[in-house]
Design a protein around this motif. Structure first.
Motif, PDB file in Angstrom:
ATOM      1  N   ILE A  23      39.931  67.450  30.853  1.00 15.94           N
ATOM      2  CA  ILE A  23      39.860  66.717  32.116  1.00 15.94           C
ATOM      3  C   ILE A  23      39.144  65.388  31.897  1.00 15.94           C
ATOM      4  CG2 ILE A  23      38.944  66.791  34.470  1.00 15.94           C
ATOM      5  CD1 ILE A  23      39.221  69.850  34.324  1.00 15.94           C
ATOM      6  N   TYR A  24      38.099  65.394  31.080  1.00 17.90           N
ATOM      7  CA  TYR A  24      37.356  64.175  30.778  1.00 17.90           C
ATOM      8  C   TYR A  24      38.283  63.120  30.169  1.00 17.90           C
ATOM      9  CZ  TYR A  24      33.474  61.313  28.980  1.00 17.90           C
ATOM     10  OH  TYR A  24      32.610  60.285  28.697  1.00 17.90           O
ATOM     11  N   GLU A  25      39.120  63.532  29.236  1.00 15.15           N
ATOM     12  CA  GLU A  25      40.025  62.579  28.587  1.00 15.15           C
ATOM     13  C   GLU A  25      41.178  62.172  29.490  1.00 15.15           C
ATOM     14  OE1 GLU A  25      40.817  63.464  24.325  1.00 15.15           O
ATOM     15  OE2 GLU A  25      39.309  65.028  24.618  1.00 15.15           O
ATOM     16  N   ALA A  26      41.488  63.008  30.503  1.00  9.07           N
ATOM     17  CA  ALA A  26      42.530  62.635  31.463  1.00  9.07           C
ATOM     18  C   ALA A  26      42.122  61.451  32.321  1.00  9.07           C
ATOM     19  CB  ALA A  26      42.863  63.830  32.352  1.00  9.07           C
ATOM     20  N   LEU A  27      40.838  61.072  32.295  1.00  9.87           N
ATOM     21  CA  LEU A  27      40.385  59.886  33.022  1.00  9.87           C
ATOM     22  C   LEU A  27      41.104  58.626  32.554  1.00  9.87           C
ATOM     23  CD1 LEU A  27      36.525  60.502  33.181  1.00  9.87           C
ATOM     24  CD2 LEU A  27      38.115  60.509  35.110  1.00  9.87           C
ATOM     25  N   GLU A  28      41.669  58.691  31.354  1.00  9.75           N
ATOM     26  CA  GLU A  28      42.403  57.545  30.823  1.00  9.75           C
ATOM     27  C   GLU A  28      43.600  57.186  31.703  1.00  9.75           C
ATOM     28  OE1 GLU A  28      43.008  55.960  26.291  1.00  9.75           O
ATOM     29  OE2 GLU A  28      43.124  58.112  26.695  1.00  9.75           O
ATOM     30  N   ASN A  29      44.043  58.140  32.551  1.00 10.41           N
ATOM     31  CA  ASN A  29      45.178  57.880  33.441  1.00 10.41           C
ATOM     32  C   ASN A  29      44.749  57.363  34.812  1.00 10.41           C
ATOM     33  OD1 ASN A  29      47.227  58.993  31.612  1.00 10.41           O
ATOM     34  ND2 ASN A  29      46.256  60.954  32.021  1.00 10.41           N
ATOM     35  N   VAL A  30      43.452  57.208  35.032  1.00  5.89           N
ATOM     36  CA  VAL A  30      42.937  56.844  36.353  1.00  5.89           C
ATOM     37  C   VAL A  30      42.871  55.332  36.502  1.00  5.89           C
ATOM     38  CG1 VAL A  30      40.904  56.977  37.855  1.00  5.89           C
ATOM     39  CG2 VAL A  30      41.671  58.999  36.602  1.00  5.89           C
ATOM     40  N   GLY A 684      51.094  56.359  39.624  1.00  6.32           N
ATOM     41  CA  GLY A 684      51.178  55.127  38.859  1.00  6.32           C
ATOM     42  C   GLY A 684      50.057  54.183  39.250  1.00  6.32           C
ATOM     43  N   ASN A 685      49.608  53.402  38.300  1.00  3.20           N
ATOM     44  CA  ASN A 685      48.601  52.390  38.617  1.00  3.20           C
ATOM     45  C   ASN A 685      48.666  51.251  37.621  1.00  3.20           C
ATOM     46  OD1 ASN A 685      46.402  52.858  36.429  1.00  3.20           O
ATOM     47  ND2 ASN A 685      46.724  54.928  37.264  1.00  3.20           N
ATOM     48  N   VAL A 686      48.217  50.107  38.050  1.00  2.00           N
ATOM     49  CA  VAL A 686      48.090  48.945  37.185  1.00  2.00           C
ATOM     50  C   VAL A 686      46.731  48.315  37.460  1.00  2.00           C
ATOM     51  CG1 VAL A 686      49.309  47.482  38.862  1.00  2.00           C
ATOM     52  CG2 VAL A 686      49.086  46.736  36.477  1.00  2.00           C
ATOM     53  N   THR A 687      46.024  47.965  36.386  1.00  2.00           N
ATOM     54  CA  THR A 687      44.708  47.347  36.494  1.00  2.00           C
ATOM     55  C   THR A 687      44.745  46.000  35.797  1.00  2.00           C
ATOM     56  OG1 THR A 687      43.631  49.508  36.492  1.00  2.00           O
ATOM     57  CG2 THR A 687      42.257  47.605  35.971  1.00  2.00           C
ATOM     58  N   TYR A 688      44.280  44.987  36.501  1.00  2.00           N
ATOM     59  CA  TYR A 688      44.225  43.626  35.964  1.00  2.00           C
ATOM     60  C   TYR A 688      42.762  43.206  35.872  1.00  2.00           C
ATOM     61  CZ  TYR A 688      44.893  38.554  35.616  1.00  2.00           C
ATOM     62  OH  TYR A 688      44.861  37.245  35.217  1.00  2.00           O
ATOM     63  N   VAL A 711      48.273  49.702  32.239  1.00  2.00           N
ATOM     64  CA  VAL A 711      49.278  50.311  33.115  1.00  2.00           C
ATOM     65  C   VAL A 711      49.415  51.791  32.777  1.00  2.00           C
ATOM     66  CG1 VAL A 711      51.660  50.210  33.936  1.00  2.00           C
ATOM     67  CG2 VAL A 711      50.519  48.104  33.201  1.00  2.00           C
ATOM     68  N   ASN A 712      49.420  52.632  33.804  1.00  2.00           N
ATOM     69  CA  ASN A 712      49.570  54.081  33.616  1.00  2.00           C
ATOM     70  C   ASN A 712      50.652  54.609  34.547  1.00  2.00           C
ATOM     71  OD1 ASN A 712      47.124  55.015  31.901  1.00  2.00           O
ATOM     72  ND2 ASN A 712      46.230  53.642  33.413  1.00  2.00           N
ATOM     73  N   GLY A 713      51.398  55.580  34.062  1.00  2.00           N
ATOM     74  CA  GLY A 713      52.371  56.260  34.914  1.00  2.00           C
ATOM     75  C   GLY A 713      52.476  57.733  34.528  1.00  2.00           C
ATOM     76  N   THR A 714      52.513  58.612  35.524  1.00  2.00           N
ATOM     77  CA  THR A 714      52.606  60.052  35.271  1.00  2.00           C
ATOM     78  C   THR A 714      53.618  60.672  36.218  1.00  2.00           C
ATOM     79  OG1 THR A 714      50.294  60.194  34.574  1.00  2.00           O
ATOM     80  CG2 THR A 714      51.348  62.245  35.247  1.00  2.00           C
ATOM     81  N   SER A 727      54.668  67.849  32.756  1.00  2.00           N
ATOM     82  CA  SER A 727      54.272  66.483  33.114  1.00  2.00           C
ATOM     83  C   SER A 727      54.422  65.589  31.894  1.00  2.00           C
ATOM     84  CB  SER A 727      52.830  66.431  33.626  1.00  2.00           C
ATOM     85  OG  SER A 727      51.916  66.699  32.577  1.00  2.00           O
ATOM     86  N   ALA A 728      54.555  64.314  32.164  1.00  2.00           N
ATOM     87  CA  ALA A 728      54.581  63.301  31.111  1.00  2.00           C
ATOM     88  C   ALA A 728      53.831  62.080  31.617  1.00  2.00           C
ATOM     89  CB  ALA A 728      56.011  62.934  30.733  1.00  2.00           C
ATOM     90  N   SER A 729      52.988  61.519  30.758  1.00  2.00           N
ATOM     91  CA  SER A 729      52.206  60.327  31.106  1.00  2.00           C
ATOM     92  C   SER A 729      52.438  59.265  30.057  1.00  2.00           C
ATOM     93  CB  SER A 729      50.709  60.656  31.169  1.00  2.00           C
ATOM     94  OG  SER A 729      50.430  61.650  32.119  1.00  2.00           O
ATOM     95  N   ALA A 730      52.490  58.026  30.496  1.00  2.00           N
ATOM     96  CA  ALA A 730      52.629  56.894  29.580  1.00  2.00           C
ATOM     97  C   ALA A 730      51.572  55.853  29.929  1.00  2.00           C
ATOM     98  CB  ALA A 730      54.021  56.288  29.670  1.00  2.00           C
ATOM     99  N   ARG A 731      50.983  55.245  28.909  1.00  2.00           N
ATOM    100  CA  ARG A 731      49.972  54.218  29.098  1.00  2.00           C
ATOM    101  C   ARG A 731      50.300  52.998  28.255  1.00  2.00           C
ATOM    102  NH1 ARG A 731      47.116  58.746  28.446  1.00  2.00           N
ATOM    103  NH2 ARG A 731      46.708  58.258  26.262  1.00  2.00           N
ATOM    104  N   TYR A 732      50.011  51.838  28.805  1.00  2.00           N
ATOM    105  CA  TYR A 732      50.200  50.585  28.062  1.00  2.00           C
ATOM    106  C   TYR A 732      49.006  49.681  28.315  1.00  2.00           C
ATOM    107  CZ  TYR A 732      51.544  45.778  27.083  1.00  2.00           C
ATOM    108  OH  TYR A 732      51.546  44.495  26.620  1.00  2.00           O
ATOM    109  N   GLN A 733      48.532  49.038  27.262  1.00  2.00           N
ATOM    110  CA  GLN A 733      47.567  47.955  27.442  1.00  2.00           C
ATOM    111  C   GLN A 733      47.938  46.822  26.503  1.00  2.00           C
ATOM    112  OE1 GLN A 733      43.725  49.835  26.461  1.00  2.00           O
ATOM    113  NE2 GLN A 733      43.670  48.607  24.585  1.00  2.00           N
ATOM    114  N   ASN A 734      47.747  45.593  26.986  1.00  2.00           N
ATOM    115  CA  ASN A 734      48.104  44.451  26.157  1.00  2.00           C
ATOM    116  C   ASN A 734      47.007  44.160  25.135  1.00  2.00           C
ATOM    117  OD1 ASN A 734      46.345  43.509  28.290  1.00  2.00           O
ATOM    118  ND2 ASN A 734      46.881  41.430  27.679  1.00  2.00           N
TER     119      ASN A 734
END
Length: 804
Positions: A23-30, A684-688, A711-714, A727-734
């Motif tokens: 659960i702690y590592e799932a914070l990466e999707n928040v 889904g979320n996007v952080t700038y 950017v995160n999407g689940t 479930s499937a989650s994808a993350r992207y950072q520039n």
């Protein structure tokens, strides 16, 4: 919905059906959250910029109790936190939370909330077995990974309950093996680059840094030569063995009243990254806490003790392994002799340097040999980084706090005026046992070092216009040893035209007082003394020193003029002496931030779509950072340049101080949660996050170290067939710029996927979960100097017995 500031929440039920290992590592999707990974078992949470591997600007609590390692001022990931079976939810406050929570919360705060044994009873057992290092991504063949969790909670009446948690983790860490040269131009004036560069300094090679170099005049040319050092992959132990447990006693004397007495312990064996990379071995944390709360008031006290055990500094191990074989003076003398002999025998300049190194290294301790292991065992137990590598710190944090809800104590009076009033206080004391290397007590060596802080706040909220508008104001006061009293205001407004819609705005200030390490460190390492920035530690150093940046530039110009213009060394020193600059910095002051934020939360599409958006603008000053400087071994102005040209005639320091820069950053985030139907949910979320500008730029401010876009999407599917879910989650950072004392450069962009399928055998209470993180096994690094992260694939079994 009506929170006046941004609050992100990850519930246990939602996190468990994501592909993350915990659960702690799932914070990466928040939304708003950035996680960096110095180690497989060491994750660092940050929000809104200025991230680093010891994030002292972000606080982490478990049930409101700080779980930091005292001397670091920051947690060892989730080492002293709750295990998966006991976590109810995790709340994240991104951005300044100093008005209520005090120091170390100017970038944000995480509060892990556990399951109360009165509400959640029974036995839960979880075994997760996995495999990583698949596909030859590093020097390891596939390795096993294991995590075991146990939770036991039992009530003995409606007044008494107990809770026990146990967790073990074992595996093989990710490998850090970046071979980029950190000194590529050290010998540019002699056209020696790449593998021909005698000052070659790999990112994850240690013992060949600037402190391990010397300028040698060889046949009329000046060459910068480094000792050979060792690669991390050759000298590090990558085995992970972490254990933690906690036990609690809970008593409810009457409705709404609860007393809890808890004890937590953790044993940590992993890799930790700061200015250097460290191996934590038998590192222990223990915490004892007492909490009593009612609807009207709460009082809490806890003590956390830390013992670094058998831990050691990998850089110090490497450089002192070299020196244990042969002193610097002897090695460089042998190098000089061997180089000249090679040139006399007709070798080219690059080949002569290689011959000189091979000759000088003859008889060196080689990793994997018995002689090396014997010497390593000796060095990692010497608590002096000039000759050894041990990290030996014992410290304690003692904390007490209290809260009172005045509107609950005098409910009838406050209900009439539609107002709530909350007050609180806190006291904290850090107690450090001087070890003679890492910490000393500058006033009395026979006594422990203490660092105390006291704070208090009052918060008032008022509802207006039929409770559609809620205004709030908070004023906090903090007093810390060595500093004047600081006041922190916060003003908030929330407008909710209807229950499913709210707009919010807030303004607040925040202070961060220096951590123990920033204020009091006293470390000798490779001829450089790292000194805390409080006057009690560094009195006289700032006023009499010269900056390393100017000294490095001066030395490079002298070498270039000797090599390209034919000047003598004395002539080149005289020509370039004005390059040297006095140290303009001074003793530490607290960091300060001003933060303005607006946001929106709402429900749409028949309550199936939840929308959360925010925008913020921050300004910072007095960033706590480090400057390197040297004091020449002379007070004669005419001799100072010559003294600063040679490393042997100067005393070198790394000092904690404040940047003169004023820094501004802004950003925003958008989070969406859409319930498509009874089966599918999309998140889904996007952080700038953007560094706006820097006024009075001096280059000393901490690295922003944050990607502009995250950017995160689940996609979550429940009950696809009977109790089958997936479930499937994808993350992207520039890509982004990363600045640290270990290495600076650009972190490449990456994207990664996690996925899982699970099935609940309802009758037996067993849930199976087959999943993986970074399932495509495309190796990436979240920071420079850190490990390359590959895929980890696992199967977990969780067995829950609700009643005993």
């Amino acid at each position: 919905m009506r929170s006046p500031i941004s609050i992100e929440q990850l519930k246990s039920a939602e996190a468990k059906i994501m592909g993350a290992l915990s659960i702690y590592e799932a914070l990466e999707n928040v939304k708003d959250v950035q996680i960096i990974t110095p180690s497989l078992s060491f994750k660092v949470i940050n929000t809104r910029g200025f991230a680093n591997t010891t994030n002292v600007r972000f606080a982490q609590l478990v049930d409101g109790i700080d779980n930091q390692a005292p001397h670091l001022g920051t947690p060892i990931a989730n080492a002293l936190g709750a295990n998966d079976l006991d976590i109810d939810k995790i709340e994240i406050i991104p951005g300044t939370a100093a008005a209520l929570y005090g120091m170390n919360a100017i970038n944000g705060l995480a509060n892990i909330q556990t399951k109360n044994p009165f509400e959640y009873q029974g036995i839960s057992i979880q075994q997760l077995t996995g495999i990583n290092h698949v596909g030859n991504i590093d020097r390891f063949s596939p390795k096993a990974y294991s995590q075991f969790n146990l939770r036991y909670a039992q009530t003995f009446s409606d007044k008494i309950a107990v809770k026990l948690n146990v967790s073990t983790t074992g595996g093989t860490d990710w490998v850090a093996d970046d071979r980029t040269d950190l000194a590529p131009n050290a010998n540019a004036s002699t056209n020696l680059f790449g593998t021909n560069n005698p000052a070659y300094d790999e990112v994850n090679g240690y013992g060949n840094e600037s402190a391990n170099r010397k300028t040698l005049n060889l046949n009329g040319k000046n060459y910068v030569v480094a000792r050979t050092g060792y690669r991390e992959t050759d000298i590090s132990d990558y085995e992970i063995k972490n254990y933690k447990a906690d036990v609690g006693f809970y008593f409810r004397p009457k409705t709404g009243h609860e007393l809890s007495v808890t004890y937590k312990t953790a044993l940590i064996n992993t890799i930790y990254q700061r200015s250097n990379r460290f191996r934590l071995d038998n590192y222990t944390l223990n915490q004892f806490a007492v909490d009593y709360h009612t609807p009207v008031f709460q009082v809490k006290g806890y003590a956390t003790t830390e013992n670094t055990g058998d831990s050691y500094n990998m850089r110090s191990l490497a450089e002192n392994m070299d020196r244990a074989f042969k002193s610097d003076n002897n090695w460089f003398a042998d190098y000089t002799s061997a180089y000249k002999n090679a040139i006399t025998n007709g070798s080219s300049v690059p080949d002569a340097h290689k011959i000189a190194r091979t000759t000088s290294d003859t008889g060196r301790f080689e990793p994997g040999t018995e002689a090396y292991e014997t010497k390593k065992k000796e060095l990692v137990n010497i608590n002096n980084w000039d000759i050894g590598a041990a990290l030996r710190v014992k410290s304690t944090l003692v904390h007490a706090e209290g809260l009172i809800n005045w509107d609950k104590a005098f409910s009838s009076s406050f209900e009439k005026i539609g107002t709530k009033l909350l007050s609180g206080f806190d006291y904290r004391n850090y107690i450090i046992v001087p070890d003679g290397n890492y910490f000393i007590n500058p006033e009395n060596d026979s006594e422990n070092l203490t660092y105390q802080k006291t704070g208090a706040f009052t918060q008032v909220t008022k509802d207006l216009f039929n409770q559609k508008l809620r205004l709030g104001a908070t004023l906090r006061m903090d007093k810390s040893d060595y500093f004047d009293t600081k006041f922190t205001p916060q003003f908030t407004a929330v407008y909710s035209p209807k229950e499913s819609l709210s707009f919010r705005a807030s303004y607040q200030n925040g202070y961060r007082f220096p951590s123990i390490f920033e204020g009091f460190s006293n470390v000798n390492s490779g001829g450089v003394k790292r000194v805390g920035g409080l006057r009690i530690m560094s009195d006289g150093i700032f006023e009499n020193s010269y900056t390393k940046a100017s000294i490095d530039k001066f030395q490079a110009q002298v070498n270039s003029d000797v090599n390209t213009l034919g000047l003598t060394q004395a002539q080149a020193i005289e020509k370039n002496k004005n390059t040297i600059q006095k140290n303009p910095y001074t003793y530490l002051e607290p960091e300060f931030v001003k933060s303005f934020e607006v946001g929106f939360r709402g429900m749409a599409l028949n309550q199936n779509l939840f929308i959360d958006a925010d925008f913020y603008y921050n300004s910072y000053k007095n960033f706590i950072a480090q400057v390197e400087a040297s004091i020449p071994n002379t007070t004669d102005p005419a001799l100072i340049p010559t003294s600063l040209y040679s490393r042997t005639t100067q005393n070198r320091y790394r000092l904690w101080t404040n940047s003169k820069s004023k820094i501004y950053n802004y950003g925003g985030s958008l989070g969406l949660k859409y319930r498509l139907n009874q089966m599918f949910t999309a998140l889904g979320n996007v952080t700038y996050t953007k560094l706006d500008r820097t006024d009075d730029k001096d280059g000393l401010e901490d690295g922003f170290n944050t990607p502009e876009f995250n950017v995160n999407g689940t996609l979550i599917a429940e009950n696809i067939w009977k109790k089958l879910g997936a479930s499937a989650s994808a993350r992207y950072q520039n890509n982004y710029d990363y600045i640290s004392f270990l290495v600076s450069g650009n972190v490449p962009a990456y994207w990664t996927m996690d996925a899982q399928v699970n099935y609940n055998f309802k009758k037996s209470g067993i849930t199976t979960k087959l999943g993986g993180t970074n399932i495509l096994n495309k190796a990436y690094s979240s920071i420079l100097g850190g490990p390359s992260i590959g895929g980890l694939y696992y199967l977990s079994l969780t067995w829950e017995i609700k009643k005993i």
